[in-house]
Design a protein around this motif. Structure first.
Motif, PDB file in Angstrom:
ATOM      1  N   UNK A  58       6.140  -3.943   7.043  1.00  0.00           N
ATOM      2  CA  UNK A  58       7.456  -3.332   6.888  1.00  0.00           C
ATOM      3  C   UNK A  58       7.295  -2.056   6.072  1.00  0.00           C
ATOM      4  N   UNK A  59       7.893  -0.960   6.556  1.00  0.00           N
ATOM      5  CA  UNK A  59       7.919   0.284   5.787  1.00  0.00           C
ATOM      6  C   UNK A  59       9.240   0.365   5.033  1.00  0.00           C
ATOM      7  N   UNK A  60       9.182   0.808   3.781  1.00  0.00           N
ATOM      8  CA  UNK A  60      10.387   0.960   2.972  1.00  0.00           C
ATOM      9  C   UNK A  60      10.178   2.070   1.961  1.00  0.00           C
ATOM     10  N   UNK A  61      11.212   2.889   1.799  1.00  0.00           N
ATOM     11  CA  UNK A  61      11.192   3.910   0.754  1.00  0.00           C
ATOM     12  C   UNK A  61      11.479   3.223  -0.573  1.00  0.00           C
ATOM     13  N   UNK A 100       0.842  -1.191   0.000  1.00  0.00           N
ATOM     14  CA  UNK A 100       0.000   0.000   0.000  1.00  0.00           C
ATOM     15  C   UNK A 100       0.881   1.247   0.000  1.00  0.00           C
ATOM     16  N   UNK A 101       0.387   2.338  -0.585  1.00  0.00           N
ATOM     17  CA  UNK A 101       1.154   3.586  -0.601  1.00  0.00           C
ATOM     18  C   UNK A 101       1.224   4.188   0.801  1.00  0.00           C
ATOM     19  N   UNK A 131      17.685   7.334  -3.920  1.00  0.00           N
ATOM     20  CA  UNK A 131      18.522   8.293  -3.191  1.00  0.00           C
ATOM     21  C   UNK A 131      18.500   8.046  -1.687  1.00  0.00           C
ATOM     22  N   UNK A 132      17.476   7.372  -1.196  1.00  0.00           N
ATOM     23  CA  UNK A 132      17.402   7.078   0.243  1.00  0.00           C
ATOM     24  C   UNK A 132      17.491   5.570   0.482  1.00  0.00           C
ATOM     25  N   UNK A 133      18.339   4.900  -0.305  1.00  0.00           N
ATOM     26  CA  UNK A 133      18.530   3.441  -0.205  1.00  0.00           C
ATOM     27  C   UNK A 133      17.218   2.695  -0.364  1.00  0.00           C
ATOM     28  N   UNK A 134      16.356   3.210  -1.215  1.00  0.00           N
ATOM     29  CA  UNK A 134      15.041   2.607  -1.399  1.00  0.00           C
ATOM     30  C   UNK A 134      15.090   1.196  -1.937  1.00  0.00           C
ATOM     31  N   UNK A 135      14.030   0.458  -1.649  1.00  0.00           N
ATOM     32  CA  UNK A 135      13.922  -0.925  -2.097  1.00  0.00           C
ATOM     33  C   UNK A 135      12.463  -1.196  -2.427  1.00  0.00           C
ATOM     34  N   UNK A 136      12.223  -2.060  -3.384  1.00  0.00           N
ATOM     35  CA  UNK A 136      10.847  -2.467  -3.688  1.00  0.00           C
ATOM     36  C   UNK A 136      10.769  -3.983  -3.626  1.00  0.00           C
ATOM     37  N   UNK A 137       9.634  -4.459  -3.177  1.00  0.00           N
ATOM     38  CA  UNK A 137       9.368  -5.887  -3.103  1.00  0.00           C
ATOM     39  C   UNK A 137       8.185  -6.186  -4.010  1.00  0.00           C
ATOM     40  N   UNK A 168       6.365   2.975   1.167  1.00  0.00           N
ATOM     41  CA  UNK A 168       5.289   2.007   0.977  1.00  0.00           C
ATOM     42  C   UNK A 168       5.275   1.069   2.176  1.00  0.00           C
ATOM     43  N   UNK A 169       4.090   0.546   2.476  1.00  0.00           N
ATOM     44  CA  UNK A 169       3.961  -0.451   3.529  1.00  0.00           C
ATOM     45  C   UNK A 169       3.756  -1.803   2.864  1.00  0.00           C
ATOM     46  N   UNK A 170       4.645  -2.739   3.182  1.00  0.00           N
ATOM     47  CA  UNK A 170       4.567  -4.090   2.651  1.00  0.00           C
ATOM     48  C   UNK A 170       4.057  -5.005   3.761  1.00  0.00           C
TER      49      UNK A 170
END
Length: 159
Positions: free
Chosen positions: A45-48, A14-15, A52-58, A25-27
């Motif tokens: 889990x919250x993740x950017x 979710x955004x 630029x802010x060490x973001x990650x996507x799942x 985003x909340x995974x």
């Protein structure tokens, strides 16, 4: 150092809510195994997602080994936390974790078998820890002494 370590499948994404960074985003993970921390069957889990802010996507439906830290009452992670997809290899569940040294090299990729009997925890900074480093130096010393004795005997036999 991670406050929580677990494997789980992403069940929803979710955004950000108001008050959170727009790129956050909340995974939601359906947790399958937990090794450290307060982890529930359904963990958020919250993740950017900004690089630029060490973001990650799942990806939804994918399984991951997650290393998360507690921040402001939430578990958070980023691409520098050694998170890794969990895959099937030869009938075993494995995760390829870059940069960890719990089981060997501190650089490159290490293959870790996931199982309840293995503690997968980050935090070591030396390539070989504790007793293994001592054993390495003792072995290297014995090898060097053996080579020196061999070389000396070889030279004395030639004369």
């Amino acid at each position: 150092m991670a406050d929580a370590v677990f494997t789980g499948e992403v069940t929803s994404i979710r955004p950000a809510l108001s008050g959170e960074e727009p790129s956050t985003k909340q995974y939601t993970f359906a947790v399958q195994s937990a090794w450290k921390g307060k982890v529930y069957e359904q963990t958020f889990i919250l993740a950017s997602n900004e690089s630029a802010s060490c973001g990650i996507t799942f990806e939804q439906g994918a399984r991951y080994l997650i290393f998360a830290r507690q921040s402001e009452g939430n578990l958070q992670t980023d691409m520098c936390s050694s998170n890794s997809p969990v895959v099937e290899r030869g009938g075993s569940q494995v995760a390829i974790v870059p940069g960890t040294s719990e089981f060997g090299s501190s650089n490159g990729m290490n293959l870790h078998h996931l199982g309840e009997s293995i503690a997968i925890l980050p935090g070591r900074s030396e390539p070989l820890g504790g007793h293994r480093m001592t054993a390495f130096f003792i072995g290297a010393g014995v090898l060097a002494a053996g080579c020196a004795i061999w070389w000396t005997r070889r030279r004395s036999l030639r004369k």
